[in-house]
Scaffold this motif. Structure first.
Motif, mmCIF file in Angstrom:
data_model
loop_
_atom_site.group_PDB
_atom_site.id
_atom_site.type_symbol
_atom_site.label_atom_id
_atom_site.label_comp_id
_atom_site.label_asym_id
_atom_site.label_seq_id
_atom_site.Cartn_x
_atom_site.Cartn_y
_atom_site.Cartn_z
ATOM 1 N N GLU A 209 0.758 -1.388 0.227
ATOM 2 C CA GLU A 209 -0.147 0.128 -0.178
ATOM 3 C C GLU A 209 0.875 1.192 0.107
ATOM 4 N N LYS A 289 -10.460 4.910 10.623
ATOM 5 C CA LYS A 289 -10.422 4.203 9.066
ATOM 6 C C LYS A 289 -9.164 3.465 9.108
ATOM 7 N N GLU A 290 -9.486 2.559 8.073
ATOM 8 C CA GLU A 290 -8.136 1.283 8.126
ATOM 9 C C GLU A 290 -7.267 2.135 7.319
ATOM 10 N N ASP A 291 -7.269 3.358 6.584
ATOM 11 C CA ASP A 291 -6.200 3.766 5.748
ATOM 12 C C ASP A 291 -5.616 5.082 6.351
ATOM 13 N N THR A 335 -0.476 1.812 8.463
ATOM 14 C CA THR A 335 -1.852 1.854 8.509
ATOM 15 C C THR A 335 -2.598 0.458 9.077
ATOM 16 N N LYS A 337 -4.590 -1.079 7.227
ATOM 17 C CA LYS A 337 -4.844 -1.689 6.118
ATOM 18 C C LYS A 337 -3.691 -2.469 5.661
ATOM 19 N N GLN A 338 -2.109 -1.815 5.725
ATOM 20 C CA GLN A 338 -1.253 -2.098 5.594
ATOM 21 C C GLN A 338 -0.800 -3.431 6.673
ATOM 22 N N THR A 340 -2.789 -5.311 8.232
ATOM 23 C CA THR A 340 -3.672 -6.639 8.038
ATOM 24 C C THR A 340 -2.830 -7.430 6.604
ATOM 25 N N ALA A 341 -2.541 -6.644 5.737
ATOM 26 C CA ALA A 341 -2.000 -7.243 4.506
ATOM 27 C C ALA A 341 -0.650 -7.932 5.019
#
Length: 676
Positions: A209, A289-291, A335, A337-338, A340-341
């Motif tokens: 990301e 927020k996830e980002d 983040t 999101k990162q 989680t990835a």
């Protein structure tokens, strides 16, 4: 009044060249005003010079009955003046006894009054503590706080920016409007900003990301290593990994934000030779927020890390230096999101119990495998910025050279509503409230109050620390904290704060302001500071007990130092109990002894460059009593880090620091108790 009666008698007896002096004085300590009337004549001076008084005068001179019809016009005028004075004195005494708040100006056409300036009889308030509390709660209003919140809210006011400077000017204007003495100081500090090349994180060779956040004062480099999940990055978290024989050396450690500072997380990982640290906001702690990107700093200390121990003035002629609190490894925020990835694909062993309650729902977190290679690339840029601190002072009426400082951070990376706007609004409202109490309610603080608006707080209280390094002390900052509030993100807004406070932001802000205000008023109102030095007795005794349970050979030294502090604290309490607390000079001497305690507990044997938190009870580093206990554990456990000779040296220095504090608390040199 004996002198007054004597002089009036002389007026009746026709003594020549009589005059009257009227004096209305006010007690600057806020006690009841008193009126003094002096009536004198040349004869008084002659009688006093001969050592005689009223009775002597009666024996040495014959008594002649007075006859009004034998008096000259001058005598009649003196008689009338005397009657007027008696009437006015009776009026004033009744007036001041009732403590009326109205101001009365005494006027007369009598020639005697025309010879002196008009006297203004003004009530002097002796506000007790209950009066002050009630006034503060009444005058510090949610309406004014709300007005300040709207005025000082800003979408962009990073340290040293035009937005930051605009806020500084607004605050300065407010202080001037309140009638305060104001000034500013400026510092040229070094801070990190994102470089033209964005920081990046790669997992198994692929970019994860977009990386928007950053951590100021991270090491600027690119490193690789196998991933290792370490929960919050606390010392106990790393110990749990070591208990499982998991090596941290060379790993890229992933840790959650929260529970301790970013700097502490990075320092813990670096002490075990990790190659880098990634910090992410787990949903179990953050509702964002996830980002949403995180911002922060990783300097294990305060102030400009490139001028440790001294202020960052322009063109400061000091040799190049940097704080020992700067990390040697890169650190970066990522983040949700990162994170989680990356973590959803980690292999290796399952994490310990209690570590898997976050973003991977119903899935146990894995700790990572040797094949889970992460690359961390940090390209921050070190730049110099000019920052301004803004000050307004309310000068004390008695001990103006003694002051308390109330400070609030002004800057923020994003909107910074809770981080800076709330604190700044409360700072200004407290300044308005207290100045209003002085102007309109007769409050007279004994000591001065300095209101300070700091810049560069996001980089580790840089503005506050740089000013403190000039030589000031006793700061009580207005801070807000929450484990899950999104500080350091663009989501730190008024709407977010309202949600987190259940739409009670104004009510809670007023409560916070009252707490800070009451502490401030207590410190400037009381003759004697309400600081209990005996509180540290139990803390020191607890550490001594822990050390005694582990080592016997050196305990006599430490016990002697502890005993000296105990006796000095008890002696001070006894001195307070037996002192006249209305004696301002005596209170000042006692207060000096009280204020020496904190400074004396800062170890004089370590450099501020190497040990940024030098307090042996509340600080961190090898000089603290907590470090002594940990070092003893390491020695008993046979750890490689244990060093008996180093421990003996640390033990001796800590012991003498306590003894030095006891000496300072004792006061005079002849009261010191050195038995070591």
């Amino acid at each position: 009044m004996d002198q007054a009666r004597t002089t009036i008698s002389k007026i009746f007896n026709g003594e020549p060249r009589s005059y009257t002096r009227f004096n209305l004085t006010q007690n600057m300590e806020g006690d009841n005003s008193h009126v003094e009337m002096k009536l004198s004549s040349d004869m008084d001076d002659e009688v006093d010079a001969n050592g005689g008084g009223e009775n002597t005068n009666q024996h040495n001179h014959p008594y002649y009955p007075s006859k009004l019809n034998q008096r000259s016009p001058k005598t009649i005028c003196g008689f009338v003046i005397g009657i007027l004075f008696l009437f006015i004195i009776g009026y004033l005494i009744g007036y001041l006894s009732n403590r009326n708040t109205d101001k009365t100006e005494i006027k007369s056409n009598c020639p005697v009054f025309n010879e002196i300036a008009p006297v203004r009889a003004e009530a002097v308030y002796s506000l007790d503590w209950s009066d002050l509390r009630a006034l503060l709660k009444k005058k510090l209003t949610t309406l004014n706080i709300n007005t300040n919140l709207r005025e000082f809210s800003s979408a962009s006011h990073q340290a040293g920016s035009t937005g930051d400077e605009a806020l500084a000017n607004k605050i300065m204007g407010k202080f001037k409007t309140f009638g305060m003495s104001t000034w500013t100081d400026e510092h040229y500090v070094k801070i990190h900003e994102p470089g033209s090349s964005n920081n990046r994180v790669l997992f198994r060779g692929n970019v994860v990301e977009t990386t928007e956040g950053y951590l100021a004062y991270s090491a600027i480099k690119t490193v690789q290593g196998a991933a290792l999940y370490a929960h919050y990055g606390r010392a106990e978290d790393f110990r749990r990994l070591q208990d499982r024989n998991i090596d941290v050396n060379g790993k890229v450690v992933l840790v959650r934000a929260g529970l301790l500072s970013f700097a502490e997380k990075v320092a813990n990982a670096a002490s075990l030779n990790a190659s880098a640290v990634l910090i992410y906001p787990d949903p179990v702690n953050y509702s964002i927020k996830e980002d949403t990107a995180l911002f922060g700093h990783v300097h294990l200390g305060t102030g400009d890390p490139y001028t440790p121990g001294f202020p960052s003035f322009n063109h400061t002629q000091f040799p190049p230096a940097q704080s020992s609190g700067l990390p040697s490894i890169p650190a970066q925020t990522i983040t949700i999101k990162q994170a989680t990835a990356i973590m959803s694909k980690l292999g290796g062993r399952t994490s310990p119990d209690g570590w898997s309650d976050g973003m991977l729902r119903d899935t146990m977190y894995s700790l990572g495998d040797e094949g889970d290679i992460i690359t961390v690339e940090v390209n921050n840029v070190l730049i110099q910025k000019k920052i301004h601190n803004v000050f307004g002072v309310i000068k004390g009426y008695m001990d103006a050279d003694r002051y308390i400082v109330i400070g609030a951070q002004r800057d923020a990376w994003g909107p910074g509503y809770a981080r800076s706007t709330v604190g700044t609004s409360l700072l200004v409202e407290l300044a308005r409230t207290i100045t209003d109490m002085i102007k309109n309610d007769g409050f007279k603080p004994k000591r001065s109050i300095v209101f300070a608006s700091w810049s560069a707080g996001e980089f580790g209280s840089v503005g506050a620390t740089e000013w403190l390094e000039i030589g000031s002390k006793h700061v009580a900052d207005v801070f807000q904290s929450s484990k899950s509030y999104p500080f350091g993100t663009i989501e730190d807004t008024d709407q977010t704060l309202e949600r987190y406070t259940s739409y009670n932001t104004l009510k809670l802000a007023k409560t916070a302001g009252e707490v800070v205000g009451l502490v401030t008023l207590r410190l400037v109102h009381d003759h004697l500071l309400k600081l209990n030095v005996a509180k540290y007795t139990s803390v020191i005794r607890s550490y001594v007990s822990q050390i005694r349970s582990k080592v016997e050979s050196c305990q006599t030294w430490l016990l002697s130092a502890q005993g000296s502090y105990d006796r000095a604290a008890s002696a001070l309490i006894s001195a307070i109990r037996n002192s006249d607390l209305d004696d301002m000079e005596q209170c000042r001497i006692i207060n000096n002894r009280i204020m020496r305690v904190e400074g004396s507990l800062l170890s004089p044997y370590v450099s501020p460059r190497e040990s940024l938190f030098r307090h042996i009870l509340l600080g961190s580093g090898s000089h603290t009593l907590a470090a002594l206990v940990d070092h003893l554990e390491a020695i008993k456990g046979g750890h490689e880090s244990a060093d008996i000779d180093q421990f003996k040296n640390q033990f001796a220095l800590a012991t003498w620091t306590i003894q030095g504090c006891a000496n300072a608390l004792a006061g005079e040199v002849w009261d010191m108790d050195n038995e070591i």
